[in-house]
Write a protein that holds these residues in place. Structure first.
Motif, PDB file in Angstrom:
ATOM      1  N   TRP A  89       0.853  -1.192   0.000  1.00  0.00           N
ATOM      2  CA  TRP A  89       0.000   0.000   0.000  1.00  0.00           C
ATOM      3  C   TRP A  89       0.887   1.239   0.000  1.00  0.00           C
ATOM      4  O   TRP A  89       1.800   1.343   0.829  1.00  0.00           O
ATOM      5  N   HIS A  90       0.614   2.158  -0.916  1.00  0.00           N
ATOM      6  CA  HIS A  90       1.465   3.355  -0.985  1.00  0.00           C
ATOM      7  C   HIS A  90       0.733   4.521  -1.635  1.00  0.00           C
ATOM      8  O   HIS A  90      -0.345   4.355  -2.202  1.00  0.00           O
ATOM      9  N   THR A  91       1.352   5.678  -1.551  1.00  0.00           N
ATOM     10  CA  THR A  91       0.968   6.824  -2.374  1.00  0.00           C
ATOM     11  C   THR A  91       2.170   7.124  -3.253  1.00  0.00           C
ATOM     12  O   THR A  91       3.301   6.768  -2.912  1.00  0.00           O
ATOM     13  N   ASP A  92       1.947   7.762  -4.402  1.00  0.00           N
ATOM     14  CA  ASP A  92       3.060   8.059  -5.297  1.00  0.00           C
ATOM     15  C   ASP A  92       3.760   9.335  -4.850  1.00  0.00           C
ATOM     16  O   ASP A  92       3.115  10.337  -4.516  1.00  0.00           O
ATOM     17  N   ALA A  93       5.096   9.260  -4.849  1.00  0.00           N
ATOM     18  CA  ALA A  93       5.936  10.433  -4.606  1.00  0.00           C
ATOM     19  C   ALA A  93       5.726  11.079  -3.231  1.00  0.00           C
ATOM     20  O   ALA A  93       5.949  12.273  -3.059  1.00  0.00           O
TER      21      ALA A  93
ATOM     22  N   ASP B  46      -5.026  -6.433 -11.269  1.00  0.00           N
ATOM     23  CA  ASP B  46      -5.822  -5.283 -10.838  1.00  0.00           C
ATOM     24  C   ASP B  46      -5.007  -4.318  -9.983  1.00  0.00           C
ATOM     25  O   ASP B  46      -3.881  -4.618  -9.570  1.00  0.00           O
ATOM     26  N   THR B  47      -5.618  -3.188  -9.709  1.00  0.00           N
ATOM     27  CA  THR B  47      -5.046  -2.216  -8.774  1.00  0.00           C
ATOM     28  C   THR B  47      -6.112  -1.905  -7.731  1.00  0.00           C
ATOM     29  O   THR B  47      -7.273  -1.685  -8.088  1.00  0.00           O
ATOM     30  N   GLU B  48      -5.721  -1.902  -6.470  1.00  0.00           N
ATOM     31  CA  GLU B  48      -6.654  -1.572  -5.393  1.00  0.00           C
ATOM     32  C   GLU B  48      -6.384  -0.158  -4.892  1.00  0.00           C
ATOM     33  O   GLU B  48      -5.231   0.274  -4.795  1.00  0.00           O
TER      34      GLU B  48
ATOM     35  N   ARG C  46       2.611 -10.022 -20.315  1.00  0.00           N
ATOM     36  CA  ARG C  46       3.019  -8.633 -20.532  1.00  0.00           C
ATOM     37  C   ARG C  46       1.933  -7.681 -20.019  1.00  0.00           C
ATOM     38  O   ARG C  46       0.748  -7.842 -20.309  1.00  0.00           O
ATOM     39  N   ARG C  47       2.365  -6.673 -19.255  1.00  0.00           N
ATOM     40  CA  ARG C  47       1.432  -5.641 -18.769  1.00  0.00           C
ATOM     41  C   ARG C  47       2.136  -4.309 -18.919  1.00  0.00           C
ATOM     42  O   ARG C  47       3.190  -4.099 -18.315  1.00  0.00           O
ATOM     43  N   GLU C  48       1.587  -3.424 -19.728  1.00  0.00           N
ATOM     44  CA  GLU C  48       2.262  -2.143 -19.978  1.00  0.00           C
ATOM     45  C   GLU C  48       1.355  -0.990 -19.611  1.00  0.00           C
ATOM     46  O   GLU C  48       0.242  -0.873 -20.123  1.00  0.00           O
TER      47      GLU C  48
ATOM     48  N   ARG D  14       1.544   3.378 -18.249  1.00  0.00           N
ATOM     49  CA  ARG D  14       2.394   4.577 -18.265  1.00  0.00           C
ATOM     50  C   ARG D  14       1.755   5.596 -17.341  1.00  0.00           C
ATOM     51  O   ARG D  14       0.564   5.863 -17.456  1.00  0.00           O
ATOM     52  N   ARG D  15       2.544   6.144 -16.428  1.00  0.00           N
ATOM     53  CA  ARG D  15       1.966   7.048 -15.418  1.00  0.00           C
ATOM     54  C   ARG D  15       2.638   8.410 -15.433  1.00  0.00           C
ATOM     55  O   ARG D  15       3.861   8.512 -15.547  1.00  0.00           O
ATOM     56  N   VAL D  16       1.828   9.446 -15.249  1.00  0.00           N
ATOM     57  CA  VAL D  16       2.336  10.792 -14.994  1.00  0.00           C
ATOM     58  C   VAL D  16       1.767  11.223 -13.647  1.00  0.00           C
ATOM     59  O   VAL D  16       0.569  11.049 -13.387  1.00  0.00           O
TER      60      VAL D  16
HETATM   61  C1  OGA Z   1       1.514   3.171  -9.982  1.00  0.00           C
HETATM   62  C2  OGA Z   1       1.175   1.910  -9.307  1.00  0.00           C
HETATM   63  C3  OGA Z   1      -0.058  -0.142  -9.529  1.00  0.00           C
HETATM   64  C4  OGA Z   1      -0.303  -1.139 -10.601  1.00  0.00           C
HETATM   65  O1  OGA Z   1       1.420   3.232 -11.219  1.00  0.00           O
HETATM   66  O2  OGA Z   1       1.826   4.131  -9.281  1.00  0.00           O
HETATM   67  O3  OGA Z   1       1.395   1.771  -8.144  1.00  0.00           O
HETATM   68  O4  OGA Z   1      -1.246  -1.945 -10.446  1.00  0.00           O
HETATM   69  N1  OGA Z   1       0.572   0.988 -10.060  1.00  0.00           N
HETATM   70  O5  OGA Z   1       0.438  -1.123 -11.594  1.00  0.00           O
END
Ligand code: OGA
Ligand code: MN
Length: 295
Positions: free
Chosen positions: A114-118, A141-143, A274-276, A278-280
């Motif tokens: 569990w985290h927050t970004d940056a 998935d992402t929770e 494969r899972r691609e 991209r995040r900003v």
């Molecule tokens: C992110 C992250 C989770 C995921 O992009 O910051 O934590 O499921 N992604 O890829």
């Protein structure tokens, strides 16, 4: 532009549309999205077709300054040539799916905490915007956890005890809890940042717990006591009723507010499929409506 919102969870998260965000330039529409972010904290947009450049431009239009000092940039150069465009993929620089002992993979496994970004930077991250480019055929998935309801549902005396507490966040800390090894030089470059344990959204006045696996200690408490408090609050904040689980589809674009949510990746066979993505991520500086660049 009239956006419709469908709630995805009783407390937070909504699907928003129909819209092609590449074409959203006028300030009124952007402000509508910010207001919806203030309410829902997670917005899911379907069928978006951003190029990397378009994704960077949209993030700057919506929320101003971009986060570039990523943890991963200390380990390796970015495949896309711009550190603001985070490569959240299980592929190496040459495009091959990661091997089990790949350093890139072992570092990325930290996303399952569990985290927050940056949160390990100052200024910290505000919005993250994650585009799904290649979604595997198995669930990956992402929770998301709702940190505002987590705060609201604490006993009043607990809330009072959290006032003014400061927390040290470091990405080296979250990775080291998994036994990931950094060189001394890398560790030096990942010293971290200090943030309040409770954040208030200046636009709404709503408060939220600001936690992450990057949180190493509470400065105002003895270390073991502070770590226990962080652990207990995390357990409280990630109870199943406060969690929305997002099942990705190709073209999904999800924006979340790191001041109001935590998130984590769910396990899948990441050396096979494969899972691609991209995040900003934007920086929590100034009022979004005022810091965003006009189109
Ligand atoms: C992110 C992250 C989770 C995921 O992009 O910051 O934590 O499921 N992604 O890829
Ligand atoms: Mn993340």
């Amino acid at each position: 532009m009239t956006l419709r919102f469908n709630k995805l969870h009783p407390h937070f998260a909504a699907e928003a549309g129909p819209v092609d965000l590449r074409r959203v330039h006028d300030e009124e529409a952007l402000e509508g999205i910010r207001t919806a972010m203030d309410e829902h904290a997670v917005l899911v947009f379907r069928d978006q077709a951003f190029s990397g450049g378009e994704q960077l431009d949209f993030a700057a239009r919506l929320d101003g300054e971009l986060h570039r000092k990523t943890g991963f940039s200390v380990l390796q150069k970015n495949r896309f040539g711009d550190e603001a465009l985070s490569d959240v993929s299980n592929v190496e620089a040459d495009g091959q799916v990661v091997e089990a002992d790949s350093r890139r993979r072992l570092y990325s496994l930290g996303n399952r905490l569990w985290h927050t970004d940056a949160s390990f930077q100052d200024p910290r991250g505000r919005y993250s915007m994650l585009a799904a480019l290649v979604v595997p055929p198995v669930p990956a998935d992402t929770e998301f956890a709702d940190m505002r309801t987590a705060y609201d549902t604490l006993p009043e005396e607990t809330k009072a005890g959290l006032e003014g507490l400061r927390v040290h966040h470091s990405i080296a800390h979250s990775r080291m809890t998994l036994g990931f090894e950094f060189s001394e030089e890398e560790r030096d470059r990942l010293k971290g940042a200090i943030h309040p344990l409770v954040l208030t959204n200046p636009r709404t006045g709503r408060r939220a717990l600001y936690l992450a696996s990057h949180a190493s200690r509470i400065l105002d408490r003895p270390v073991p006591e502070g770590r226990l408090v962080l652990r207990e609050l995390t357990e409280h904040a990630t109870r199943p009723e406060l969690v929305y689980r997002h099942s990705w589809r190709d073209g999904d674009f999800v924006i979340w507010d790191n001041r109001a949510t935590m998130h984590r990746a769910c396990p899948y066979e990441d050396t096979v499929h494969r899972r691609e993505m991209r995040r900003v991520t934007t920086l929590d500086t100034g009022d979004p409506a005022r810091v965003a660049q006009p189109a």
